[in-house]
Design a protein around this motif. Structure first.
Motif, PDB file in Angstrom:
ATOM      1  N   ALA A  45       1.161  -1.108  -0.271  1.00  0.00           N
ATOM      2  CA  ALA A  45       0.196  -0.127  -0.310  1.00  0.00           C
ATOM      3  C   ALA A  45       0.805   1.084  -0.049  1.00  0.00           C
ATOM      4  CB  ALA A  45      -1.195  -0.195   1.375  1.00  0.00           C
ATOM      5  N   CYS A  46       2.488   1.296   0.440  1.00  0.00           N
ATOM      6  CA  CYS A  46       3.589   2.331   0.559  1.00  0.00           C
ATOM      7  C   CYS A  46       3.851   2.800  -0.139  1.00  0.00           C
ATOM      8  CB  CYS A  46       4.254   1.587   1.257  1.00  0.00           C
ATOM      9  SG  CYS A  46       3.909   1.736   3.306  1.00  0.00           S
ATOM     10  N   TYR A  47       3.409   1.875  -1.384  1.00  0.00           N
ATOM     11  CA  TYR A  47       3.950   1.946  -2.462  1.00  0.00           C
ATOM     12  C   TYR A  47       2.559   2.361  -4.185  1.00  0.00           C
ATOM     13  CZ  TYR A  47       8.602   1.122  -1.128  1.00  0.00           C
ATOM     14  OH  TYR A  47       9.887   1.227  -0.335  1.00  0.00           O
ATOM     15  N   ALA A  48       1.657   1.942  -3.773  1.00  0.00           N
ATOM     16  CA  ALA A  48       1.157   1.638  -4.242  1.00  0.00           C
ATOM     17  C   ALA A  48       0.158   2.294  -4.549  1.00  0.00           C
ATOM     18  CB  ALA A  48      -0.193  -0.199  -4.664  1.00  0.00           C
ATOM     19  N   GLY A  49      -0.068   2.905  -3.601  1.00  0.00           N
ATOM     20  CA  GLY A  49      -1.430   4.043  -3.070  1.00  0.00           C
ATOM     21  C   GLY A  49      -0.403   5.486  -4.658  1.00  0.00           C
ATOM     22  N   PRO A  50       0.780   6.106  -4.206  1.00  0.00           N
ATOM     23  CA  PRO A  50       1.340   7.214  -4.399  1.00  0.00           C
ATOM     24  C   PRO A  50       1.911   6.566  -5.884  1.00  0.00           C
ATOM     25  CG  PRO A  50       2.174   6.789  -2.594  1.00  0.00           C
ATOM     26  CD  PRO A  50       1.117   5.723  -2.321  1.00  0.00           C
ATOM     27  N   VAL A  51       1.283   5.344  -6.316  1.00  0.00           N
ATOM     28  CA  VAL A  51       1.708   5.272  -8.229  1.00  0.00           C
ATOM     29  C   VAL A  51       0.750   5.654  -8.240  1.00  0.00           C
ATOM     30  CG1 VAL A  51       2.579   3.338  -9.479  1.00  0.00           C
ATOM     31  CG2 VAL A  51       3.395   4.089  -7.251  1.00  0.00           C
ATOM     32  N   PHE A  52      -0.457   4.706  -8.043  1.00  0.00           N
ATOM     33  CA  PHE A  52      -2.053   5.180  -8.385  1.00  0.00           C
ATOM     34  C   PHE A  52      -2.346   6.440  -8.752  1.00  0.00           C
ATOM     35  CE2 PHE A  52      -7.012   5.256  -7.517  1.00  0.00           C
ATOM     36  CZ  PHE A  52      -7.163   4.809  -9.391  1.00  0.00           C
ATOM     37  N   ASN A  53      -2.064   7.110  -7.283  1.00  0.00           N
ATOM     38  CA  ASN A  53      -2.308   9.180  -7.460  1.00  0.00           C
ATOM     39  C   ASN A  53      -1.618   9.445  -8.468  1.00  0.00           C
ATOM     40  OD1 ASN A  53      -4.115   8.369  -5.458  1.00  0.00           O
ATOM     41  ND2 ASN A  53      -2.381   9.394  -4.600  1.00  0.00           N
ATOM     42  N   MET A  54      -0.669   9.567  -8.794  1.00  0.00           N
ATOM     43  CA  MET A  54       0.523   9.705  -9.788  1.00  0.00           C
ATOM     44  C   MET A  54       0.145   9.024 -11.303  1.00  0.00           C
ATOM     45  SD  MET A  54       4.435   9.859  -8.691  1.00  0.00           S
ATOM     46  CE  MET A  54       4.836   8.681  -8.115  1.00  0.00           C
ATOM     47  N   LEU A  55       0.017   8.639 -11.977  1.00  0.00           N
ATOM     48  CA  LEU A  55      -0.694   7.785 -12.421  1.00  0.00           C
ATOM     49  C   LEU A  55      -2.212   8.219 -13.023  1.00  0.00           C
ATOM     50  CD1 LEU A  55       1.039   3.673 -12.618  1.00  0.00           C
ATOM     51  CD2 LEU A  55       1.667   6.130 -13.844  1.00  0.00           C
ATOM     52  N   VAL A  56      -2.967   8.082 -12.558  1.00  0.00           N
ATOM     53  CA  VAL A  56      -3.979   8.082 -12.679  1.00  0.00           C
ATOM     54  C   VAL A  56      -4.110   9.716 -12.648  1.00  0.00           C
ATOM     55  CG1 VAL A  56      -6.337   8.268 -11.886  1.00  0.00           C
ATOM     56  CG2 VAL A  56      -5.487   6.472 -11.700  1.00  0.00           C
ATOM     57  N   GLY A  57      -3.778  10.832 -12.202  1.00  0.00           N
ATOM     58  CA  GLY A  57      -3.900  12.371 -12.226  1.00  0.00           C
ATOM     59  C   GLY A  57      -3.058  12.846 -13.267  1.00  0.00           C
ATOM     60  N   GLY A  66      -3.090  10.834 -15.998  1.00  0.00           N
ATOM     61  CA  GLY A  66      -3.912  10.509 -17.075  1.00  0.00           C
ATOM     62  C   GLY A  66      -4.882  11.691 -17.281  1.00  0.00           C
ATOM     63  N   VAL A  67      -5.303  11.566 -16.088  1.00  0.00           N
ATOM     64  CA  VAL A  67      -6.615  12.277 -16.354  1.00  0.00           C
ATOM     65  C   VAL A  67      -6.229  13.666 -16.604  1.00  0.00           C
ATOM     66  CG1 VAL A  67      -8.803  13.242 -15.169  1.00  0.00           C
ATOM     67  CG2 VAL A  67      -8.273  10.974 -14.668  1.00  0.00           C
ATOM     68  N   GLY A  68      -5.512  14.439 -15.615  1.00  0.00           N
ATOM     69  CA  GLY A  68      -4.743  15.586 -16.523  1.00  0.00           C
ATOM     70  C   GLY A  68      -4.865  16.373 -17.540  1.00  0.00           C
ATOM     71  N   PHE A  69      -3.637  14.919 -18.352  1.00  0.00           N
ATOM     72  CA  PHE A  69      -2.938  15.285 -19.242  1.00  0.00           C
ATOM     73  C   PHE A  69      -4.219  14.707 -20.947  1.00  0.00           C
ATOM     74  CE2 PHE A  69       0.909  15.134 -18.422  1.00  0.00           C
ATOM     75  CZ  PHE A  69       1.352  15.631 -19.461  1.00  0.00           C
ATOM     76  N   ALA A  70      -5.124  14.126 -20.340  1.00  0.00           N
ATOM     77  CA  ALA A  70      -7.246  13.543 -21.137  1.00  0.00           C
ATOM     78  C   ALA A  70      -7.667  14.263 -20.555  1.00  0.00           C
ATOM     79  CB  ALA A  70      -7.762  12.089 -20.806  1.00  0.00           C
ATOM     80  N   THR A  71      -7.915  15.684 -20.016  1.00  0.00           N
ATOM     81  CA  THR A  71      -8.382  16.690 -19.998  1.00  0.00           C
ATOM     82  C   THR A  71      -8.199  17.710 -20.795  1.00  0.00           C
ATOM     83  OG1 THR A  71      -9.259  16.331 -17.725  1.00  0.00           O
ATOM     84  CG2 THR A  71      -9.761  18.126 -18.878  1.00  0.00           C
ATOM     85  N   LEU A  72      -7.011  18.111 -20.546  1.00  0.00           N
ATOM     86  CA  LEU A  72      -5.973  19.342 -21.726  1.00  0.00           C
ATOM     87  C   LEU A  72      -5.655  18.414 -23.053  1.00  0.00           C
ATOM     88  CD1 LEU A  72      -3.462  21.169 -21.694  1.00  0.00           C
ATOM     89  CD2 LEU A  72      -1.641  19.589 -21.520  1.00  0.00           C
ATOM     90  N   LEU A  73      -5.308  17.528 -23.407  1.00  0.00           N
ATOM     91  CA  LEU A  73      -5.390  17.588 -24.240  1.00  0.00           C
ATOM     92  C   LEU A  73      -6.957  16.939 -25.277  1.00  0.00           C
ATOM     93  CD1 LEU A  73      -2.993  14.452 -24.578  1.00  0.00           C
ATOM     94  CD2 LEU A  73      -2.465  16.749 -25.205  1.00  0.00           C
ATOM     95  N   SER A  74      -7.919  17.040 -24.613  1.00  0.00           N
ATOM     96  CA  SER A  74      -9.228  17.211 -25.159  1.00  0.00           C
ATOM     97  C   SER A  74     -10.315  18.560 -25.311  1.00  0.00           C
ATOM     98  CB  SER A  74     -10.687  16.047 -24.112  1.00  0.00           C
ATOM     99  OG  SER A  74     -10.112  16.796 -23.277  1.00  0.00           O
ATOM    100  N   SER A  75      -9.414  19.131 -24.677  1.00  0.00           N
ATOM    101  CA  SER A  75      -9.948  20.872 -24.118  1.00  0.00           C
ATOM    102  C   SER A  75      -8.684  21.587 -25.438  1.00  0.00           C
ATOM    103  CB  SER A  75      -9.354  21.049 -23.035  1.00  0.00           C
ATOM    104  OG  SER A  75      -8.150  21.513 -22.690  1.00  0.00           O
ATOM    105  N   GLU A  76      -7.700  20.733 -25.749  1.00  0.00           N
ATOM    106  CA  GLU A  76      -7.056  21.806 -26.987  1.00  0.00           C
ATOM    107  C   GLU A  76      -7.094  21.094 -28.257  1.00  0.00           C
ATOM    108  OE1 GLU A  76      -3.014  21.821 -25.929  1.00  0.00           O
ATOM    109  OE2 GLU A  76      -3.249  23.319 -24.100  1.00  0.00           O
ATOM    110  N   LYS A  77      -7.810  20.300 -28.490  1.00  0.00           N
ATOM    111  CA  LYS A  77      -7.923  19.505 -29.824  1.00  0.00           C
ATOM    112  C   LYS A  77      -6.951  18.479 -30.445  1.00  0.00           C
ATOM    113  CE  LYS A  77     -12.467  19.785 -29.405  1.00  0.00           C
ATOM    114  NZ  LYS A  77     -13.252  19.262 -28.121  1.00  0.00           N
TER     115      LYS A  77
END
Length: 107
Positions: A15-27, A29-40
């Motif tokens: 959990a010490c490793y998986a929690g931060p890794v999950f947060n970084m990857l999902v955060g 991913g969602v951030g870039f997906a939002t940016l790329l979709s808004s900028e087309k």
């Protein structure tokens, strides 16, 4: 800490490793997906700061050392590895301060 007290130390360490890794990857991913979709667009330039590169370097160093300690100690990490982690963290903090407050004559 609660999981380790219940005898589930492997789950606690995971959990010490998986929690931060999950947060970084999902955060990221969602951030870039939002940016790329808004900028087309399909890509965007990314610049890694020296502080981020230092953090990444120390993270990779810690992971490699942890795997090495585990392999050379028959799939067990000794308690003394905690001192190694503290030393790595102290070196990281020192490096971060040097990068933050170091020579700014080139700016």
């Amino acid at each position: 800490m609660a999981m380790a007290k219940k005898g589930l130390s492997n789950m606690a360490i995971t959990a010490c490793y998986a929690g931060p890794v999950f947060n970084m990857l999902v955060g990221t991913g969602v951030g870039f997906a939002t940016l790329l979709s808004s900028e087309k667009t399909h890509s965007t330039p990314v610049e890694l700061s020296p502080g981020l590169l230092a953090g990444l370097s120390f993270l990779i160093t810690n992971c490699v050392l942890l795997i090495g300690f585990g392999i050379f100690n028959k799939n067990s990490v000794p308690g003394k590895y905690g001192y190694v982690c503290v030393a790595i963290y102290a070196l990281y903090v020192f490096t971060s301060f040097i990068l933050l407050f170091g020579d700014k004559s080139d700016k």
